[in-house]
Design an enzyme around this catalytic site. Structure first.
Site, PDB file in Angstrom:
ATOM      1  CE  LYS A  89      -3.950   2.207   2.255  1.00  0.00           C
ATOM      2  NZ  LYS A  89      -3.571   3.571   1.925  1.00  0.00           N
ATOM      3  NE  ARG A 149      -6.980   4.132  -6.977  1.00  0.00           N
ATOM      4  CZ  ARG A 149      -7.978   3.518  -6.336  1.00  0.00           C
ATOM      5  NH1 ARG A 149      -8.313   3.897  -5.116  1.00  0.00           N
ATOM      6  NH2 ARG A 149      -8.631   2.539  -6.916  1.00  0.00           N
ATOM      7  NE  ARG A 172      -9.847   9.403  -2.187  1.00  0.00           N
ATOM      8  CZ  ARG A 172      -9.750   8.324  -1.427  1.00  0.00           C
ATOM      9  NH1 ARG A 172      -8.645   7.632  -1.420  1.00  0.00           N
ATOM     10  NH2 ARG A 172     -10.740   7.948  -0.676  1.00  0.00           N
ATOM     11  CG  PHE A 229      -2.959  -0.521  -7.792  1.00  0.00           C
ATOM     12  CD1 PHE A 229      -4.319  -0.368  -7.964  1.00  0.00           C
ATOM     13  CD2 PHE A 229      -2.239   0.487  -7.159  1.00  0.00           C
ATOM     14  CE1 PHE A 229      -4.961   0.760  -7.519  1.00  0.00           C
ATOM     15  CE2 PHE A 229      -2.879   1.632  -6.705  1.00  0.00           C
ATOM     16  CZ  PHE A 229      -4.244   1.773  -6.891  1.00  0.00           C
ATOM     17  NE  ARG A 278     -14.559   3.886   2.369  1.00  0.00           N
ATOM     18  CZ  ARG A 278     -13.350   4.366   2.080  1.00  0.00           C
ATOM     19  NH1 ARG A 278     -12.295   3.599   2.178  1.00  0.00           N
ATOM     20  NH2 ARG A 278     -13.209   5.621   1.706  1.00  0.00           N
ATOM     21  CE  LYS A 304      -8.866   2.246   4.661  1.00  0.00           C
ATOM     22  NZ  LYS A 304      -9.185   3.596   4.346  1.00  0.00           N
TER      23      LYS A 304
HETATM   24  P1  AMP Z   1      -7.346   5.039   2.156  1.00  0.00           P
HETATM   25  O1  AMP Z   1      -6.996   6.319   1.454  1.00  0.00           O
HETATM   26  O2  AMP Z   1      -6.736   4.951   3.529  1.00  0.00           O
HETATM   27  O3  AMP Z   1      -8.832   4.751   2.111  1.00  0.00           O
HETATM   28  O4  AMP Z   1      -6.655   3.837   1.343  1.00  0.00           O
HETATM   29  C1  AMP Z   1      -6.985   3.562   0.021  1.00  0.00           C
HETATM   30  C2  AMP Z   1      -6.017   4.265  -0.903  1.00  0.00           C
HETATM   31  O5  AMP Z   1      -4.740   3.639  -0.863  1.00  0.00           O
HETATM   32  C3  AMP Z   1      -6.377   4.165  -2.358  1.00  0.00           C
HETATM   33  O6  AMP Z   1      -7.335   5.121  -2.724  1.00  0.00           O
HETATM   34  C4  AMP Z   1      -5.053   4.409  -3.054  1.00  0.00           C
HETATM   35  O7  AMP Z   1      -4.857   5.797  -3.254  1.00  0.00           O
HETATM   36  C5  AMP Z   1      -4.028   3.944  -2.040  1.00  0.00           C
HETATM   37  N1  AMP Z   1      -3.243   2.769  -2.458  1.00  0.00           N
HETATM   38  C6  AMP Z   1      -1.919   2.619  -2.256  1.00  0.00           C
HETATM   39  N2  AMP Z   1      -1.478   1.456  -2.730  1.00  0.00           N
HETATM   40  C7  AMP Z   1      -2.544   0.812  -3.273  1.00  0.00           C
HETATM   41  C8  AMP Z   1      -2.713  -0.457  -3.922  1.00  0.00           C
HETATM   42  N3  AMP Z   1      -1.707  -1.313  -4.096  1.00  0.00           N
HETATM   43  N4  AMP Z   1      -3.969  -0.753  -4.350  1.00  0.00           N
HETATM   44  C9  AMP Z   1      -5.015   0.106  -4.159  1.00  0.00           C
HETATM   45  N5  AMP Z   1      -4.901   1.300  -3.560  1.00  0.00           N
HETATM   46  C10 AMP Z   1      -3.688   1.659  -3.104  1.00  0.00           C
END
Ligand code: AMP
Length: 529
Positions: free
Chosen positions: A223, A228, A243, A313, A385, A391
Site C-alpha cells: 500500500k 491515487r 482520486r 495496480f 468501499r 487496507k
Molecule cells: P485510504 O486512502 O486509507 O482509504 O486507502 C486507500 C487508498 O490507498 C487508495 O485510494 C489508493 O490511493 C491507495 N493505495 C496505495 N497502494 C494501493 C494499492 N496497491 N492498491 C489500491 N490502492 C492503493
C-alpha cells in the site's frame, strides 16, 4: 407545456427534507421527474443533488461566503417580473457564474447572483444558497437519486447505477432513462477521458480476518503512501485524473511520459498510485507530493525537485473492452502482459499469515504504508468501499473533517490553530476531538487562510467553517465521552497530514470510529489476559 418553475423544485426540496422515509423520498422524486420536460431533467437532477456540474467536471461556482453575505446585506431588490424563475434559467445563471473567471470575475459573479436572487422568493433563495455552498441537506445523495430515477423511468436501480458509474454524469443518465428508455440506458458506455470513480477499500485490523473474508487466500500488494491516479491513454493522447476525478494532466508531465512511452496498447485505462521519491528512492512525505498535484506554475522545476514514481495496480479498459466485471486475477494477468514490471505494484498471492507478515514488514521498511489485500475473484466496483479490497495499516489513523477552529494564543497568536475534528454522521458531522498538534508553521498559516475562506460564523474565539478540509489524524486511544454528542473522544489526537486529495465525503464515518473502539477493546482485553 410551460417550463417548470424553480419554485416547484424548491417545494420539492422542502417536501424531501420533511420526510426521512426512503420510500417516500423516492416517490416524491419520481413524481417530480416524470412531470419535467426532457431538457429540464438534467439540470433539475443536478440541482437537487446540489451538484450543478457532473462530478468529473472541473468547473466550480467559486463563490465565497462573503459574496453571498454581501448580496443579502444589500437587501432584496425585488424585480417585478411577470414570469416566474424557471429551473432552466436558474441552472443557466449558475453556469454563467461558474464560467466567469479572471480579472473582474468576482464582481461579475456577484452581479449575476444578485440578478438571480432578485427573481427568487425567500424559499427559492434558501435553496439556491444551499446549492451554491454544496449543502443541500435534504437527504438526497446520488444513491437516493438513482432510486428516484429508476422509479420514474420504470427501470431497475442496478441498470441506472451502472450507467452512472460509467459516465459519471447523473444528469445525462436521468435524461436518457426518462426520455429514451432502458435500451438507450443499456447502451450508455464509458468514454475515454471521462474518469470512472476509483474502487475503495474497507479497513481491516488483522491479516487472519482478511484471509477468512477472502476464502483463505488473497493477493497482497504494497500500500503506497501517495496519491491515487487514473491514467487514460488513447494513441498518443494521455490524460491523468486524481482520486477526486480532477484532471491533473498538466501538473504531471513525467507520469504522462511514462504512460505514453512505456505502455503498449492503443487504448487503455490504468489505476495506480503516484509516490514522490527522494534520494535513494525512498518515498517523500505526503505534503511534498501534494505540491506536485497543485502546482500550476514552474512545473518543470518542481518535476525535477520532486520526482514521482508510478505504481500501477489495475487495468479497467483495454482496446475496446471494459474490464471492470472481469475478476481481479484476470485483470492482473493482462496488466502484466502490457506493462513493464518495474511499473507494477509489488505483490504476493498467499494464504500464509507468517509469510504475509514478513511481506508487510518489507513494505513498511521500504517506507510504504502497509498492504492492500485484494480478493482474487473480485470485480472492480467504482466508487464502492466493499470487502473485495482491504487496507491493512499497522497504525490506525482516522480521516476527519475540520468543522471549526479556535484562535491561538501565545506562540500561535494570529493563527487558527486548535482544530475541531469530526467524523461523518449521515449527512452531518459529529465531533470526536480537538487538536493543535502536528502542523508546521507554514501549515498553520495555510490552514488559517483556508479556514477563513470557509468561515460560516464566529462565536467568541471559535470560527465555524464549512466542512471541507480533511485531515488524517493519529491518536493514542478512542474513549467514550459524555462531552461530545458523538459519544466518543480521541485521546492525544495529532494531525498526521492535511489530505487535500480527499473531500469531506471521503472522511471516516462515525460507525468506523465505533468499530475501531470495539476492536481496540477486544485487543486490549487480549493483552490483559
Ligand atoms: P485510504 O486512502 O486509507 O482509504 O486507502 C486507500 C487508498 O490507498 C487508495 O485510494 C489508493 O490511493 C491507495 N493505495 C496505495 N497502494 C494501493 C494499492 N496497491 N492498491 C489500491 N490502492 C492503493
Amino acid at each position: 407545456m410551460a417550463p417548470t418553475s424553480f419554485s416547484e423544485l424548491a417545494k420539492l426540496c422542502r417536501d424531501l427534507e420533511s420526510t426521512t422515509k426512503r420510500k417516500e423520498k423516492t416517490r416524491l422524486l419520481a413524481e417530480f421527474l416524470r412531470r419535467l420536460e426532457p431538457d429540464e431533467v438534467a439540470p433539475a437532477v443536478l440541482l437537487i443533488v446540489g451538484a450543478v456540474f457532473p462530478e468529473f467536471d472541473t468547473r466550480t461556482l467559486d463563490v465565497g461566503y462573503m459574496t453571498v453575505k454581501r448580496i443579502f446585506e444589500g437587501g432584496k431588490q425585488t424585480m417585478l417580473m411577470d414570469k416566474p424563475l424557471t429551473i432552466k434559467e436558474a441552472y443557466r445563471s449558475l453556469d454563467e457564474v461558474a464560467k466567469a473567471s479572471g480579472k473582474g470575475s468576482r464582481r461579475l459573479k456577484e452581479s449575476l447572483l444578485r440578478g438571480l436572487m432578485s427573481r427568487a422568493s425567500s424559499e427559492e433563495v434558501e435553496v439556491l444558497t444551499r446549492i451554491i455552498f454544496g449543502e443541500m441537506r435534504i437527504g438526497v445523495n446520488e444513491g437516493m437519486m438513482i432510486e428516484g430515477i429508476a422509479e420514474a423511468a420504470g427501470i431497475e436501480d442496478s441498470i441506472i447505477r451502472r450507467a452512472l458509474m460509467l459516465t459519471g454524469d447523473i444528469g445525462k443518465v436521468a435524461k436518457t432513462a426518462l426520455t429514451e428508455g432502458i435500451g438507450e440506458v443499456n447502451r450508455i458506455s464509458m468514454a475515454m477521458f471521462v474518469p470512472l470513480k476509483p474502487m475503495l477499500a474497507a479497513m481491516s485490523y488483522d491479516i487472519g480476518e482478511v484471509l477468512e473474508e477472502h476464502g483463505g487466500v488473497s493477493a497482497f500488494e504494497f500500500k503506497f503512501d501517495g496519491a491515487r491516479i487514473q491514467a487514460h491513454k488513447s494513441g498518443g493522447e494521455v490524460r491523468i485524473f486524481s482520486r477526486r476525478l480532477t484532471d491533473v494532466t498538466e501538473s504531471l508531465p513525467d507520469i504522462v511520459e511514462v504512460i505514453r512511452e512505456r505502455i503498449k496498447p492503443d487504448e487503455v485505462i490504468l489505476d495506480g498510485e503516484a509516490v514522490a521519491v527522494g534520494a535513494g528512492g525512498k518515498p517523500l512525505p505526503f505534503q511534498d507530493l501534494m505540491r506536485r498535484f497543485t502546482r500550476v506554475q514552474k512545473i518543470e522545476e518542481t518535476v525535477e525537485k520532486i520526482p514521482l514514481r508510478l505504481h500501477i495496480f489495475d487495468i479497467l479498459y483495454h482496446n475496446g473492452k471494459l474490464l471492470i466485471d472481469e475478476p481481479y486475477e484476470e485483470r492482473w494477468r493482462l496488466l502484466k502482459s502490457i506493462c513493464p514490471n518495474e511499473l507494477i505494484a509489488e505483490r504476493i498471492v498467499s494464504g500464509d499469515v507468517h509469510g504475509i507478515e514478513v511481506f508487510l514488514k518489507r513494505a513498511l521498511e521500504a517506507g510504504h504504508e502497509g498492504l492492500m489485500a485484494k480478493r482474487l475473484d473480485s470485480r472492480y466496483t467504482p466508487g464502492v468501499r466493499g470487502k473485495g479490497w482491504f487496507k491493512i495499516k499497522p497504525a490506525e489513523t482516522l480521516d476527519l473533517v475540520i468543522v471549526a477552529a479556535d484562535w491561538g494564543y501565545g506562540r500561535r497568536t494570529g493563527w487558527l490553530s486548535n482544530y475541531h475534528l469530526a467524523a461523518r454522521d449521515g449527512e452531518d458531522y459529529a465531533m470526536i476531538g480537538k487538536t493543535f498538534k502536528g502542523l508546521t508553521d507554514e501549515e498553520f498559516s495555510w490552514m488559517t487562510n483556508r479556514l477563513q475562506e470557509l468561515k460560516i460564523g464566529e462565536i467568541e474565539a471559535t470560527v465555524y467553517v464549512k466542512p471541507e478540509i480533511v485531515v488524517e489524524v493519529d491518536f493514542n486511544e478512542i474513549q467514550r465521552s459524555p462531552h461530545y454528542t458523538s459519544g466518543f473522544a480521541l485521546r492525544f489526537a495529532r494531525i498526521k497530514r492535511i489530505r487535500t486529495d480527499k473531500g469531506p465525503g471521503d472522511a471516516d464515518k462515525l460507525e468506523s470510529v465505533k468499530e475501531l473502539y470495539d476492536k481496540q477493546f477486544a485487543y486490549k482485553s487480549k493483552i490483559d489476559l
